[in-house]
Write an enzyme that holds these catalytic residues in place. Sequence first.
Site, PDB file in Angstrom:
ATOM      1  N   CYS A   1      81.765 -12.795 -71.771  1.00  0.00           N
ATOM      2  CA  CYS A   1      82.659 -12.115 -73.093  1.00  0.00           C
ATOM      3  C   CYS A   1      82.053 -10.708 -73.232  1.00  0.00           C
ATOM      4  O   CYS A   1      81.974  -9.835 -72.208  1.00  0.00           O
ATOM      5  CB  CYS A   1      82.619 -13.175 -74.193  1.00  0.00           C
ATOM      6  SG  CYS A   1      84.087 -12.764 -75.068  1.00  0.00           S
TER       7      CYS A   1
ATOM      8  N   LYS B   1      94.860 -11.174 -81.077  1.00  0.00           N
ATOM      9  CA  LYS B   1      93.712 -11.794 -80.239  1.00  0.00           C
ATOM     10  C   LYS B   1      93.978 -12.595 -79.193  1.00  0.00           C
ATOM     11  O   LYS B   1      95.251 -13.240 -79.164  1.00  0.00           O
ATOM     12  CB  LYS B   1      92.801 -12.588 -81.413  1.00  0.00           C
ATOM     13  CG  LYS B   1      91.736 -13.556 -80.765  1.00  0.00           C
ATOM     14  CD  LYS B   1      91.049 -14.440 -81.971  1.00  0.00           C
ATOM     15  CE  LYS B   1      89.842 -15.125 -81.432  1.00  0.00           C
ATOM     16  NZ  LYS B   1      89.091 -16.024 -82.210  1.00  0.00           N
TER      17      LYS B   1
ATOM     18  N   SER C   1      88.880 -16.191 -75.685  1.00  0.00           N
ATOM     19  CA  SER C   1      88.815 -16.020 -76.969  1.00  0.00           C
ATOM     20  C   SER C   1      88.051 -14.545 -77.257  1.00  0.00           C
ATOM     21  O   SER C   1      87.139 -14.332 -77.177  1.00  0.00           O
ATOM     22  CB  SER C   1      87.939 -16.961 -77.759  1.00  0.00           C
ATOM     23  OG  SER C   1      87.808 -16.522 -79.239  1.00  0.00           O
TER      24      SER C   1
ATOM     25  N   HIS D   1      85.454 -18.233 -71.238  1.00  0.00           N
ATOM     26  CA  HIS D   1      84.569 -19.161 -72.189  1.00  0.00           C
ATOM     27  C   HIS D   1      84.687 -20.274 -71.369  1.00  0.00           C
ATOM     28  O   HIS D   1      84.844 -21.667 -72.058  1.00  0.00           O
ATOM     29  CB  HIS D   1      84.735 -19.015 -73.582  1.00  0.00           C
ATOM     30  CG  HIS D   1      84.266 -17.779 -74.294  1.00  0.00           C
ATOM     31  ND1 HIS D   1      82.916 -17.743 -74.383  1.00  0.00           N
ATOM     32  CD2 HIS D   1      85.074 -16.942 -74.713  1.00  0.00           C
ATOM     33  CE1 HIS D   1      83.096 -16.503 -75.249  1.00  0.00           C
ATOM     34  NE2 HIS D   1      84.270 -16.164 -75.280  1.00  0.00           N
TER      35      HIS D   1
ATOM     36  N   GLU E   1      82.062 -22.334 -70.927  1.00  0.00           N
ATOM     37  CA  GLU E   1      81.107 -23.011 -71.700  1.00  0.00           C
ATOM     38  C   GLU E   1      81.705 -23.670 -73.096  1.00  0.00           C
ATOM     39  O   GLU E   1      80.983 -24.531 -73.581  1.00  0.00           O
ATOM     40  CB  GLU E   1      79.968 -22.392 -72.022  1.00  0.00           C
ATOM     41  CG  GLU E   1      80.180 -21.380 -73.480  1.00  0.00           C
ATOM     42  CD  GLU E   1      80.733 -20.247 -73.004  1.00  0.00           C
ATOM     43  OE1 GLU E   1      80.714 -19.229 -73.907  1.00  0.00           O
ATOM     44  OE2 GLU E   1      81.456 -19.894 -72.006  1.00  0.00           O
TER      45      GLU E   1
ATOM     46  N   ARG F   1      88.652 -20.952 -88.627  1.00  0.00           N
ATOM     47  CA  ARG F   1      88.059 -19.835 -89.584  1.00  0.00           C
ATOM     48  C   ARG F   1      88.975 -18.676 -89.409  1.00  0.00           C
ATOM     49  O   ARG F   1      89.205 -17.903 -90.523  1.00  0.00           O
ATOM     50  CB  ARG F   1      86.867 -19.579 -88.323  1.00  0.00           C
ATOM     51  CG  ARG F   1      86.014 -18.321 -89.079  1.00  0.00           C
ATOM     52  CD  ARG F   1      85.144 -17.593 -87.939  1.00  0.00           C
ATOM     53  NE  ARG F   1      85.973 -17.086 -86.917  1.00  0.00           N
ATOM     54  CZ  ARG F   1      85.899 -17.000 -85.410  1.00  0.00           C
ATOM     55  NH1 ARG F   1      84.431 -17.393 -85.038  1.00  0.00           N
ATOM     56  NH2 ARG F   1      86.434 -16.499 -84.701  1.00  0.00           N
TER      57      ARG F   1
END
Length: 306
Positions: free
Chosen positions: A142, A163, A192, A235, A237, A249
């Site tokens: 990232c 985003k 993300s 991502h 992971e 969030r």
Amino acid sequence: MPIRIADNLPARRTLEAEGVIVMSETEAARQDIRPMRIALLNLMPDKITTETQIARLLGATPLQVELELVRISDHVSKNTSAGHISSFYRPWEDVRAEKYDGLIVTGAPVETIPYAEVSYWDELARIFDWSQTNVHRTLSVCWGAMAALHHFHGIDKHPLPTKASGVFRHINHAPASPFMRGLPDVFDVPVSRWSEVRREDLPEGRGLSVLADSAETGLCLIDDPAHNTLHMFNHLEYDTLTLAGEYARDANENGEGRYLPRHYFPGDDPQAMPANTWRGHGHLLFGNWVNETYQTTPYDLADIGK
């Protein structure tokens, strides 16, 4: 083979509950082999979650891995307890004389900040340079990938109007690459981020090759053989509910939850349980990276970088 981590690291209990084989220091010492030494430079605010995600994937590979947790020397984490940091992390200044088979550099929540204005940029630049002499192979993730490409190649990142968040279909452009071995022609990857690196900005003649990208979110994986680095902007992971947690969030911070992850919640209903369609792809990619590192690294750690 198991992964070797500290006996009381919180990730250990999680991984053992999942069936991942975790080795104690005593058990590791009894095996007459040299474990792979992999350093994790963890720049994420929630360090415990990131430790667990990375250790899960490394622990599923068929090699004994000794994971070393590393931090920026002078940066104080605001989201992870000082006790956890002091117990399990070594500042980079304390490990800079050592050598590692692998280094993983995570993302960081500083995507909208110019590189030079990031408080730890100078040390991170030194770490990238150090990786060329003291690390056999690096995986950057990232923002860590964007930062590495900027440092080594002068490539700028571009802010996104909104985003990029969700699970997106990606194309495997290099099935013969050792890093892409076994991955399907099309595969899902969680995304993300607030910025991107664009294909047209990649300099010619530097040996950079695009291994995977998405029609919706752009570049995902870039091989940088000149620097022994695999750059991943997304991502693989992530856990099943990581994007859900980020959405909750963001909703709290923005007051309106305007960054609903795309192609993630069934029916775009945040109350619905998402399906993890990328887990196997993450294991394949990390397994391929570990295997390629193992196949090419010197047996004697002292020979790394020569």
